[in-house]
Design a protein around this motif. Structure first.
Motif, short mmCIF file in Angstrom:
data_model
loop_
_atom_site.label_atom_id
_atom_site.label_comp_id
_atom_site.label_asym_id
_atom_site.label_seq_id
_atom_site.Cartn_x
_atom_site.Cartn_y
_atom_site.Cartn_z
N GLN A 85 1.02 -1.29 0.13
CA GLN A 85 0.06 0.00 0.03
C GLN A 85 1.00 1.15 0.24
N CYS A 86 1.56 1.87 0.50
CA CYS A 86 2.63 2.93 0.86
C CYS A 86 3.19 2.43 -0.61
N GLU A 89 0.77 5.19 -2.44
CA GLU A 89 0.46 5.12 -1.84
C GLU A 89 1.57 7.15 -1.38
N LYS A 90 2.91 6.24 -1.30
CA LYS A 90 4.03 7.63 -0.75
C LYS A 90 4.93 6.91 -2.58
N LEU A 122 -3.94 3.84 -6.19
CA LEU A 122 -3.44 4.77 -5.05
C LEU A 122 -2.65 5.47 -5.35
N HIS A 124 -2.29 9.56 -5.47
CA HIS A 124 -2.58 10.84 -5.41
C HIS A 124 -2.75 11.58 -6.59
N VAL A 208 -7.58 0.79 2.93
CA VAL A 208 -7.00 1.43 1.90
C VAL A 208 -8.32 2.56 2.39
N HIS A 211 -8.78 6.47 -2.48
CA HIS A 211 -8.23 5.62 -3.47
C HIS A 211 -8.81 6.36 -5.24
#
Length: 287
Positions: A85-86, A89-90, A122, A124, A208, A211
């Motif tokens: 997930q990171c 997301e990151k 995921l 942004h 999550v 998303h």
């Protein structure tokens, strides 16, 4: 191919995490820029020849190691807090921002290998991507696999990962030829997501909470191979279903059509498979 404009760099994520990355700069006019998003546990060097091919044809490229992998493994793997997930997301958003800085005022594309394409929803800043070319990108759902491979996959996901995490504090995936050692939360999410439907969709509303899968409309080409036991047609369709508005096309490759004995899940990016690379280049040129 020309290697003179290849340089190593470090990319800082929004939470301060540092990623090892490689920038490939064309020696000709830049036609566009590519975020080369890797498969789970695969180091950026694996994509070097392919990235150099794209650069020699006018595309700026950044390859990178996700946190906890290869050059981005800044702590012992058993102490890494990294997760799938990171990564989405990151890590991937930070690499895209770096791509935009290094190659300004052009179109930005994602070339995703397996997890690299799965995680785009995921990001942004995913709306800044003009098109996506995926290889071997699918949900990896176990129940859609043929029996012979299902037994292997079930062993790895549902026995080896929990056992290795409990024994060593991480998953020794390298013991089974599955890339680099994996941080425990990367492997745990991988296990959970492949046991459900729609991969990351299994985490919606759980881990999550925000998303962009429902919003993405970019043109995308999802390429797989007939000899890929993981990204079979059913699993590609399952992953694509997570993107309700996506402008997606599919292409299934037969190795012999390209003078190859096999392609599988990994070999699209091999220097021995250069007969396949124009598929990606032609897609990028059109978008």
């Amino acid at each position: 191919m020309n290697q003179q404009n290849v340089k190593q760099t470090t990319i800082k994520c929004s939470d301060g995490e540092l990623l090892a990355a490689t920038v490939y700069e064309p020696t000709i006019t830049v036609k566009g820029a590519v975020l080369m998003a890797p498969a789970t546990g695969i180091k950026r060097q694996f994509y070097g020849n392919f990235a150099n091919y794209l650069a020699s044809n006018g595309y700026g490229v950044i390859t990178f190691d996700n946190r906890g992998i290869g050059g981005s493994s800044t702590v012992p793997v058993a102490k890494s807090a990294s997760s799938l997930q990171c990564w989405g997301e990151k890590d991937m958003p930070a690499v895209l921002e770096c791509l935009k800085e290094v190659f300004p005022n052009t179109n930005y594309h994602l070339v995703g290998h397996s997890a690299g394409g799965q995680l785009i929803g995921l990001m942004h800043n995913a709306m800044d991507i003009s098109s996506m070319f995926n290889f071997a990108c699918s949900s990896g759902q176990l129940k859609n696999m043929k029996l012979a491979y299902l037994i292997q996959a079930h062993f790895f996901m549902n026995f080896f990962i929990p056992f290795s995490n409990a024994m060593f504090g991480h998953t020794k995936s390298q013991w089974l030829g599955m890339g680099e050692p994996l941080p425990k939360d990367v492997a745990k999410q991988w296990q959970q997501w492949c046991n459900g439907q729609g991969y990351v969709k299994t985490a919606f509303g759980k881990t999550v909470h925000q998303h962009y899968y429902n919003e993405l409309t970019l043109p995308s080409l999802w390429v797989n191979a007939v000899d890929d036991d993981i990204a079979n047609n059913a699993n590609v369709a399952d992953m694509m279903s997570v993107f309700p508005k996506l402008n997606g096309q599919t292409l299934t490759l037969t190795p012999s059509d390209y003078g190859l004995s096999d392609i599988g899940h990994m070999k699209f990016f091999s220097s021995k498979s250069q007969t396949l690379w124009p598929l990606a280049l032609n897609w990028l040129d059109k978008h």
